[in-house]
Design a protein around this motif. Structure first.
Motif, mmCIF file in Angstrom:
data_model
loop_
_atom_site.group_PDB
_atom_site.id
_atom_site.type_symbol
_atom_site.label_atom_id
_atom_site.label_comp_id
_atom_site.label_asym_id
_atom_site.label_seq_id
_atom_site.Cartn_x
_atom_site.Cartn_y
_atom_site.Cartn_z
ATOM 1 N N ASP A 87 0.838 -1.206 0.000
ATOM 2 C CA ASP A 87 0.000 0.000 0.000
ATOM 3 C C ASP A 87 0.867 1.247 0.000
ATOM 4 O O ASP A 87 0.502 2.268 -0.547
ATOM 5 C CB ASP A 87 -0.889 0.049 1.258
ATOM 6 C CG ASP A 87 -2.009 -0.975 1.182
ATOM 7 O OD1 ASP A 87 -2.237 -1.501 0.088
ATOM 8 O OD2 ASP A 87 -2.636 -1.241 2.221
ATOM 9 N N GLY A 120 -17.206 2.262 0.225
ATOM 10 C CA GLY A 120 -16.332 2.615 1.350
ATOM 11 C C GLY A 120 -16.863 2.147 2.696
ATOM 12 O O GLY A 120 -16.298 2.491 3.733
ATOM 13 N N GLY A 164 -16.730 -0.813 3.905
ATOM 14 C CA GLY A 164 -15.807 -1.762 4.531
ATOM 15 C C GLY A 164 -16.014 -3.199 4.089
ATOM 16 O O GLY A 164 -15.432 -4.117 4.675
ATOM 17 N N LYS A 165 -16.765 -3.390 3.002
ATOM 18 C CA LYS A 165 -17.076 -4.765 2.570
ATOM 19 C C LYS A 165 -15.799 -5.510 2.140
ATOM 20 O O LYS A 165 -15.537 -6.614 2.612
ATOM 21 C CB LYS A 165 -18.085 -4.723 1.401
ATOM 22 C CG LYS A 165 -19.353 -3.957 1.743
ATOM 23 C CD LYS A 165 -20.304 -3.880 0.585
ATOM 24 C CE LYS A 165 -19.818 -3.023 -0.570
ATOM 25 N NZ LYS A 165 -19.814 -1.566 -0.324
ATOM 26 N N SER A 166 -15.024 -4.865 1.259
ATOM 27 C CA SER A 166 -13.808 -5.550 0.785
ATOM 28 C C SER A 166 -12.811 -5.717 1.927
ATOM 29 O O SER A 166 -12.059 -6.705 1.959
ATOM 30 C CB SER A 166 -13.157 -4.766 -0.344
ATOM 31 O OG SER A 166 -14.064 -4.618 -1.389
ATOM 32 N N SER A 167 -12.810 -4.767 2.855
ATOM 33 C CA SER A 167 -11.867 -4.881 3.979
ATOM 34 C C SER A 167 -12.172 -6.134 4.800
ATOM 35 O O SER A 167 -11.249 -6.798 5.301
ATOM 36 C CB SER A 167 -11.948 -3.645 4.873
ATOM 37 O OG SER A 167 -11.707 -2.499 4.103
HETATM 38 N N1 LIG Z 1 -5.244 0.015 1.276
HETATM 39 C C1 LIG Z 1 -5.933 0.953 1.922
HETATM 40 N N2 LIG Z 1 -5.289 1.886 2.645
HETATM 41 C C2 LIG Z 1 -5.963 2.841 3.314
HETATM 42 N N3 LIG Z 1 -7.310 2.938 3.321
HETATM 43 C C3 LIG Z 1 -8.006 2.043 2.614
HETATM 44 C C4 LIG Z 1 -7.363 1.007 1.878
HETATM 45 N N4 LIG Z 1 -8.297 0.260 1.267
HETATM 46 C C5 LIG Z 1 -9.486 0.799 1.612
HETATM 47 N N5 LIG Z 1 -9.321 1.859 2.413
HETATM 48 C C6 LIG Z 1 -10.364 2.662 3.022
HETATM 49 O O1 LIG Z 1 -11.139 1.802 3.837
HETATM 50 C C7 LIG Z 1 -12.524 2.083 3.721
HETATM 51 C C8 LIG Z 1 -13.279 0.816 3.370
HETATM 52 O O2 LIG Z 1 -12.861 0.388 2.110
HETATM 53 P P1 LIG Z 1 -13.433 -0.929 1.429
HETATM 54 O O3 LIG Z 1 -12.668 -1.149 0.173
HETATM 55 O O4 LIG Z 1 -13.458 -2.019 2.420
HETATM 56 O O5 LIG Z 1 -14.916 -0.476 1.100
HETATM 57 P P2 LIG Z 1 -16.016 -1.228 0.269
HETATM 58 O O6 LIG Z 1 -17.226 -1.256 1.104
HETATM 59 O O7 LIG Z 1 -15.532 -2.527 -0.240
HETATM 60 O O8 LIG Z 1 -16.205 -0.204 -0.920
HETATM 61 P P3 LIG Z 1 -16.651 -0.510 -2.428
HETATM 62 O O9 LIG Z 1 -18.059 -0.883 -2.386
HETATM 63 O O10 LIG Z 1 -16.439 0.813 -3.087
HETATM 64 O O11 LIG Z 1 -15.750 -1.550 -2.950
HETATM 65 C C9 LIG Z 1 -12.635 3.176 2.697
HETATM 66 O O12 LIG Z 1 -12.839 4.378 3.374
HETATM 67 C C10 LIG Z 1 -11.308 3.194 1.978
HETATM 68 O O13 LIG Z 1 -10.964 4.514 1.629
#
Ligand SMILES: Nc1ncnc2c1ncn2[C@@H]1O[C@H](COP(=O)(O)OP(=O)(O)OP(=O)(O)O)[C@@H](O)[C@H]1O
Length: 626
Positions: free
Chosen positions: A138, A424, A426-429
């Motif tokens: 990252d 954003g 947090g699903k992918s997280s």
């Molecule tokens: N590698 C990273 N470093 C710092 N912040 C991150 C990173 N990846 C994601 N984020 C932040 O973490 C938060 C959650 O991101 P995530 O990708 O989990 O969301 P999501 O629900 O999957 O979104 P989407 O539907 O757009 O894919 C977001 O605010 C994003 O900006």
């Protein structure tokens, strides 16, 4: 603060923390791996230095013999002059021939050693980098990594090949020459030694300046490579948004900073060579001056003075060479610092020393078993494996900026869950945490009751398959992109493709399963990449399947086809599905609704619609849109 200033700061900090000796010691284990080659290269230094040093002596003897001087060796004096001269010529020929042969052979060995060391370090670096946690990537630009793995490692290899052994060789040559000079005439030798001291100090000082400039230059090169890589990867956006000029300007600025630093290194390098050149001449003039007066005072023979002048010249040859090698060494030290930075990067996510438990079960694994399972699915007994539990999980990518907040839920074996929520949320997280690409800041994630930190990563990732929206493909053929280096047979690969309804698509490709795909799969469409990703997951027969917007790039017809395959594939497996199109997840067992990292609603589609919360709002909005 500009990048440049931060580079300056990081350089001084780095320099303080590691000294040259420690840097050099880092290379020792690599040198040890090629111990025999190293010993042989070093061993050859002795005859090489002797062959080199003996020549002026022989020439001096020839002059003394012709001039009948008392400094002529006894065994020559007692022979007729022509015979003595023949002996000296013969010896000179042997010395020159041995020197040429030994120099060639030793040079070959040293280069070979350098290559071996370079290859070993490059390999270690690659393995280390690919083991580092995603968090490292990252914050690290790709160009920076590439510069370090390629050109920095190359320079580092030079420390051994051209540099270190060369310096030992030069030191040895200088010692032998000084010894012979002392035996010939101690006063002249002392004069030369006195002159050597300030020169050595000057060389060391200039080398330090060289090193600083070189370090900054390497950093600029990293930035240059990062910019190049970014432009190549994003070429579509660069061209579509007409950013060529703007990006060229950015590149030009970095390029000129790089050139400035390199100019400095060239200046220091040339300064040393030039200084040594004229100091060498001054030294010879001083020897001539002092030697001349000794000659006139009859306390020095002409032959001895001639030999001495030849030695004085030769003394400055290794010194000049020494300075050049020192430059290579300094550049190499810069490279060790930079490569060392990466090798020292801790592997944040690693398997525990004594993994307590293995979730990998021989029952799961290969396509024949999937096929058997699919053909006679035992749907009556509920599956026993595939439970996922998030136990009060908190997670932040940086500091206390939590993107996952106190998630606490259990997904039962065989259950199908959908994660929905705004961008954003947090699903992918959640998926990244589940796969252990990142570790929770607080709390635990358990699979079948076992903390995932207790499970070897290879098994964990074998136990679950993740299909992302952007299917990534490697350069290679279709079948190797499905097997990914695991030993599946072509029949198994074909079966996996058939089970996921993608066999037809593969067979339509020019060479079917042998079709070569370009790096990142640039010669097939996003949807086609996606299809291959399905086959890749299916062949591994995971107990848990995660689909992160996996069908988003497919057209309606293909999606229906894949959906049909998925329904089969998902039987008796736990599944987590992330989808923005809510119509695709209507039939899952439970829907988890996330907002800013919190689980705010959960239940079936009907329940959530009835509740009239965020899900119902999102659903109604999408219904309006269709
Ligand atoms: N590698 C990273 N470093 C710092 N912040 C991150 C990173 N990846 C994601 N984020 C932040 O973490 C938060 C959650 O991101 P995530 O990708 O989990 O969301 P999501 O629900 O999957 O979104 P989407 O539907 O757009 O894919 C977001 O605010 C994003 O900006």
């Amino acid at each position: 603060m500009s990048i440049y200033q931060s580079l300056k700061k990081s350089y001084t900090q780095d320099r303080r923390s590691e000294n040259d000796w420690r840097l050099f010691l880092r290379l020792v284990p690599y040198a040890r791996r090629s111990g025999r080659l190293l010993a042989l290269s070093m061993g050859l230094l002795v005859p090489l230095a002797l062959a080199n040093a003996v020549q002026p002596l022989l020439i001096g003897q020839a002059i003394s013999l012709i001039r009948h001087e008392p400094s002529t060796y006894e065994f020559l004096r007692n022979r007729p002059m022509s015979e003595g001269l023949n002996i000296l010529e013969g010896l000179l020929l042997v010395a020159i021939a041995s020197r040429l042969i030994l120099t060639g052979y030793q040079g070959y060995l040293v280069q070979k050693l350098g290559q071996k060391i370079t290859a070993a370090i490059r390999q270690d670096l690659f393995q280390h980098v690919t083991s580092l946690a995603v968090r490292f990537f990252d914050r690290t630009p790709v160009g920076k990594l590439i510069t370090r793995i390629t050109s920095d490692v190359e320079m580092l290899g030079d420390v051994f090949s051209t540099g270190a052994i060369g310096i030992v060789s030069n030191l040895f040559s200088m010692l032998v020459i000084l010894g012979l000079m002392l035996s010939l005439e101690w006063q002249l030798t002392c004069l030369l030694l006195v002159m050597l001291l300030p020169i050595s100090w000057l060389i060391v000082y200039i080398q330090q300046q060289y090193r600083k400039a070189n370090y900054k230059g390497r950093e600029e090169l990293s930035i240059l490579n990062s910019q190049l890589q970014e432009n190549v990867v994003g070429i579509n956006v660069v061209q579509l948004f007409r950013r060529e000029k703007f990006n060229a300007e950015l590149f030009r600025a970095t390029n000129s900073r790089y050139t400035q630093q390199m100019d400095k290194t060239i200046f220091y390098d040339s300064f040393i060579s030039a200084t040594l050149e004229w100091i060498g001449l001054i030294a010879i003039a001083a020897v001539l001056c002092l030697g001349g007066s000794l000659l006139l005072g009859k306390s020095l023979a002409f032959g001895t003075l001639s030999a001495f002048i030849l030695y004085a010249q030769r003394l400055f040859d290794p010194l000049r060479d020494f300075a050049e090698k020192f430059t290579v060494i300094q550049a190499g030290f810069t490279a060790i610092e930079r490569v060392g930075d990466i090798l020292d990067e801790p592997i944040e996510i690693r398997d525990r020393a004594n993994v307590r438990f293995s979730i990998f079960d021989a029952k799961f694994g290969y396509i024949d078993e999937i096929v058997a399972n699919l053909e006679s699915p035992d749907v009556t007994s509920p599956p026993e494996l595939g439970e996922i539990r998030f136990d009060h999980v908190w997670f932040a990518y940086k500091n206390d900026d939590y993107v996952i907040k106190d998630l606490d839920f259990t997904i039962h074996p065989g259950e199908k869950i959908a994660l929905v929520g705004p961008t954003g949320a947090g699903k992918s997280s959640i998926i990244r945490l589940l796969c252990r690409l990142y570790e929770p800041t607080q709390g635990r994630i358990l699979i079948d009751g076992v903390d995932i930190r207790e499970v070897p990563q290879a098994e964990l990732r074998r136990y679950m398959s993740v299909i992302f929206q952007e299917g990534f493909l490697f350069a290679g053929d279709v079948k190797s992109n499905i097997s990914l280096g695991d030993g599946y047979t072509i029949e198994q690969i074909q079966q996996a493709a058939e089970q996921t309804n993608i066999a037809q698509f593969i067979e339509q490709l020019p060479q079917g399963y042998d079709t070569q795909l370009r790096e990142r799969g640039t010669n097939i469409s996003s949807g086609e990449k996606q299809l291959l990703a399905f086959a890749r997951a299916a062949i591994r027969n995971p107990q848990i399947l995660v689909l992160d917007e996996a069908t988003a790039s497919l057209d309606v017809g293909t999606e229906a086809l894949v959906q049909e395959a998925l329904n089969q594939l998902l039987l008796r497996r736990t599944a987590i599905i992330i989808a923005h199109r809510l119509s695709t997840i209507r039939n899952v067992d439970r829907i988890f609704v996330l907002k800013r990292g919190e689980l705010i609603e959960q239940g079936s589609h009907e329940q959530l619609i009835q509740e009239g919360g965020l899900y119902a709002t999102l659903h109604n909005l999408q219904m309006l849109g269709t």
